[in-house]
Design a protein around this motif. Sequence first.
Motif, PDB file in Angstrom:
ATOM      1  N   VAL A   1      44.009  44.469  51.578  1.00 42.33           N
ATOM      2  CA  VAL A   1      44.623  45.429  50.383  1.00 42.33           C
ATOM      3  C   VAL A   1      45.709  44.285  49.849  1.00 42.33           C
ATOM      4  O   VAL A   1      45.792  43.588  50.620  1.00 42.33           O
ATOM      5  N   ALA A   2      45.488  44.656  48.808  1.00 43.46           N
ATOM      6  CA  ALA A   2      46.177  44.322  47.723  1.00 43.46           C
ATOM      7  C   ALA A   2      47.347  44.750  46.543  1.00 43.46           C
ATOM      8  O   ALA A   2      46.691  45.031  46.565  1.00 43.46           O
ATOM      9  N   LYS A   3      48.505  44.126  46.007  1.00 42.88           N
ATOM     10  CA  LYS A   3      49.533  44.228  45.761  1.00 42.88           C
ATOM     11  C   LYS A   3      49.292  44.086  44.187  1.00 42.88           C
ATOM     12  O   LYS A   3      49.373  42.806  44.061  1.00 42.88           O
ATOM     13  N   LEU A   4      49.064  44.507  43.114  1.00 37.64           N
ATOM     14  CA  LEU A   4      48.784  43.887  41.737  1.00 37.64           C
ATOM     15  C   LEU A   4      49.780  44.121  40.213  1.00 37.64           C
ATOM     16  O   LEU A   4      50.237  45.667  40.351  1.00 37.64           O
ATOM     17  N   ASN A   5      50.299  43.086  40.794  1.00 38.86           N
ATOM     18  CA  ASN A   5      51.903  43.305  39.866  1.00 38.86           C
ATOM     19  C   ASN A   5      51.814  43.282  38.131  1.00 38.86           C
ATOM     20  O   ASN A   5      52.544  43.387  37.756  1.00 38.86           O
ATOM     21  N   ASP A   6      50.922  42.361  37.773  1.00 35.39           N
ATOM     22  CA  ASP A   6      50.286  41.755  36.586  1.00 35.39           C
ATOM     23  C   ASP A   6      49.968  42.807  35.735  1.00 35.39           C
ATOM     24  O   ASP A   6      48.894  43.064  36.177  1.00 35.39           O
ATOM     25  N   LYS A   7      50.604  42.873  35.318  1.00 38.34           N
ATOM     26  CA  LYS A   7      49.848  44.233  34.155  1.00 38.34           C
ATOM     27  C   LYS A   7      48.857  43.333  33.237  1.00 38.34           C
ATOM     28  O   LYS A   7      48.852  42.617  32.186  1.00 38.34           O
ATOM     29  N   GLY A   8      47.866  44.479  32.661  1.00 33.63           N
ATOM     30  CA  GLY A   8      46.472  44.163  32.101  1.00 33.63           C
ATOM     31  C   GLY A   8      45.267  44.292  32.810  1.00 33.63           C
ATOM     32  O   GLY A   8      45.323  44.939  33.766  1.00 33.63           O
ATOM     33  N   THR A   9      44.033  43.635  32.429  1.00 32.03           N
ATOM     34  CA  THR A   9      42.988  43.316  33.330  1.00 32.03           C
ATOM     35  C   THR A   9      43.452  42.861  33.898  1.00 32.03           C
ATOM     36  O   THR A   9      42.807  41.156  33.140  1.00 32.03           O
ATOM     37  N   GLN A  10      42.000  42.551  34.710  1.00 36.68           N
ATOM     38  CA  GLN A  10      42.469  42.191  36.469  1.00 36.68           C
ATOM     39  C   GLN A  10      41.097  41.583  36.854  1.00 36.68           C
ATOM     40  O   GLN A  10      40.327  42.645  36.680  1.00 36.68           O
ATOM     41  N   HIS A  11      40.431  40.486  36.590  1.00 33.35           N
ATOM     42  CA  HIS A  11      39.159  39.853  37.099  1.00 33.35           C
ATOM     43  C   HIS A  11      39.644  39.652  38.367  1.00 33.35           C
ATOM     44  O   HIS A  11      40.581  38.587  38.152  1.00 33.35           O
ATOM     45  N   LEU A  12      38.691  40.592  39.291  1.00 36.34           N
ATOM     46  CA  LEU A  12      40.045  39.483  40.802  1.00 36.34           C
ATOM     47  C   LEU A  12      38.055  39.736  41.519  1.00 36.34           C
ATOM     48  O   LEU A  12      36.934  40.021  40.857  1.00 36.34           O
TER      49      LEU A  12
ATOM     50  N   THR B   1      36.740  43.867  38.187  1.00 36.81           N
ATOM     51  CA  THR B   1      37.693  44.692  37.007  1.00 36.81           C
ATOM     52  C   THR B   1      38.922  45.784  37.930  1.00 36.81           C
ATOM     53  O   THR B   1      38.343  47.199  38.041  1.00 36.81           O
ATOM     54  N   VAL B   2      39.677  45.237  37.524  1.00 38.01           N
ATOM     55  CA  VAL B   2      40.896  46.592  37.395  1.00 38.01           C
ATOM     56  C   VAL B   2      42.229  46.571  36.931  1.00 38.01           C
ATOM     57  O   VAL B   2      42.200  45.616  35.997  1.00 38.01           O
ATOM     58  N   THR B   3      42.134  47.658  36.281  1.00 43.43           N
ATOM     59  CA  THR B   3      43.290  47.638  34.773  1.00 43.43           C
ATOM     60  C   THR B   3      45.300  48.282  35.280  1.00 43.43           C
ATOM     61  O   THR B   3      44.484  49.136  36.627  1.00 43.43           O
ATOM     62  N   VAL B   4      45.965  47.554  35.252  1.00 39.54           N
ATOM     63  CA  VAL B   4      47.034  47.391  35.537  1.00 39.54           C
ATOM     64  C   VAL B   4      47.648  47.806  34.489  1.00 39.54           C
ATOM     65  O   VAL B   4      47.893  47.192  33.264  1.00 39.54           O
ATOM     66  N   ASN B   5      48.714  48.842  34.502  1.00 42.42           N
ATOM     67  CA  ASN B   5      49.421  49.631  33.042  1.00 42.42           C
ATOM     68  C   ASN B   5      50.833  49.443  34.198  1.00 42.42           C
ATOM     69  O   ASN B   5      51.261  49.394  35.313  1.00 42.42           O
TER      70      ASN B   5
END
Length: 159
Positions: A127-138, A155-159
Amino acid sequence: MTSVLRHRYGRAIGSGTLCVALLSGGTAGAFAASPSPSPSGNGSASPTGTESPSPKGTASPSPTGKTSITATPGKSSVKAGSMVTFTGRTKGLKVGSPLVLQHEKNGKWTALKATAKVKTGNSYALVAKLNDKGTQHLRVASATKEGKVHSPTVTVTVN
């Protein structure tokens, strides 16, 4: 608009296929997750013993050829600060091997604070907490004695 829908449908089909492979387990799951070449070398074996053609566009084997990691995010789009669960399977890694979630930033892969260990049955969930907005390449990576292995990029999009 059409290409966006096509991309979403493709992602949904891929996620569904992976879920079926993970849930089926046993030999059927092994055949679905990693096709092996047939004796003739022009297709892959199936659980029924029949031969099917090799799929086009599958992920290339890991650099070591023996180990691999798959990764599927629970959500493809989240709000900043939200938690995302990544699940998958490993091949060739020992039970208890440490895994870490990495993200690409400025062309370099850096580790996030999300970690997990390989469970019995070669599965994992982190489980990860994604804070940075934008398209994340993980990707999920392991740096063990077996060698450095990582999953294909998701890819996960963070709004």
